[in-house]
Design a protein around this motif. Structure first.
Motif, short mmCIF file in Angstrom:
data_model
loop_
_atom_site.label_atom_id
_atom_site.label_comp_id
_atom_site.label_asym_id
_atom_site.label_seq_id
_atom_site.Cartn_x
_atom_site.Cartn_y
_atom_site.Cartn_z
N VAL A 170 0.92 -1.40 0.07
CA VAL A 170 0.14 0.40 -0.21
C VAL A 170 1.16 0.92 -0.60
O VAL A 170 2.10 1.22 0.96
CB VAL A 170 -0.75 0.25 1.31
CG1 VAL A 170 -1.74 -1.30 1.35
CG2 VAL A 170 -0.16 0.03 2.45
N PRO A 171 0.56 2.31 -1.10
CA PRO A 171 1.45 3.13 -0.59
C PRO A 171 0.45 4.32 0.17
O PRO A 171 -0.52 4.13 1.01
CB PRO A 171 0.98 4.37 -1.85
CG PRO A 171 -0.42 3.84 -2.67
CD PRO A 171 -0.38 2.46 -1.68
N THR A 172 1.18 4.54 1.23
CA THR A 172 0.53 5.94 2.32
C THR A 172 -0.04 7.37 1.61
O THR A 172 0.76 7.56 1.33
CB THR A 172 1.81 6.02 3.18
OG1 THR A 172 2.59 7.18 3.28
CG2 THR A 172 2.41 5.08 3.97
N PRO A 173 -0.56 7.46 2.32
CA PRO A 173 -1.59 8.81 2.04
C PRO A 173 -1.23 9.75 2.63
O PRO A 173 -0.21 9.81 3.59
CB PRO A 173 -2.64 8.47 2.74
CG PRO A 173 -3.22 7.25 3.63
CD PRO A 173 -2.10 6.64 3.48
N GLY A 174 -0.47 10.76 1.60
CA GLY A 174 -0.40 11.91 1.68
C GLY A 174 1.53 11.36 2.16
O GLY A 174 1.85 12.77 1.84
N GLY A 175 1.54 10.95 1.22
CA GLY A 175 3.12 10.60 1.38
C GLY A 175 3.93 9.94 0.41
O GLY A 175 2.73 9.28 0.10
#
Length: 143
Positions: free
Chosen positions: A16-21
């Protein structure tokens, strides 16, 4: 675009990509850890590091607040001593069958879907499949 994960990976159970980063978190089931990478503007990955160790994760998702949800087979995570490294374990969801994957969805993205099934061993897989015991459990994650 195809992005190759830097080797070695020990049985990737999801990412997963982290939100906002610009961070990608990978669940490495056999390594028993969540591994993080920095994502460059061109999609290349660098800065490999342990995000959390001692988990045995399989399946992974991230909520709108950046909380990572994953199945974990490691007893240390279930006994409350938590992972080594990364963040703290803040929530547990108990199921009566082993969980192998999770996803967030629903109208506000707060419904956690847990894919669960019996598991005896790899050599008993056909017998388990024949019992048709798989279940999807749904619960709401806290705000």
């Amino acid at each position: 675009m195809v992005v190759s994960l830097p080797s070695p990976q020990l049985f990737t159970g999801g990412m997963v990509p982290t939100p906002g980063g610009p961070t990608l978190v990978v669940a490495e089931s056999f390594a028993g850890r969540l591994t993080a990478f920095d994502i460059a503007a061109d999609g290349t990955l660098s800065g490999r590091r342990a995000w959390a160790e001692g988990l045995g994760p399989d399946g992974i998702c991230v909520d709108a607040d950046g909380g990572i949800w994953c199945q974990t087979a490691d007893t240390r995570a279930h006994t409350g001593s938590g992972p080594r490294g990364g963040g703290d374990i803040t929530h547990h969801v108990e199921t009566d069958l082993p969980c192998s994957s999770c996803a967030l969805g629903g109208p506000e993205g707060r419904h956690l879907f847990l894919l669960c099934n019996e598991f005896d061993s790899v050599d008993q897989l056909q017998a388990v499949l024949a019992r048709r015991s798989a279940r999807v459990y749904v619960t709401e994650v806290p705000r």
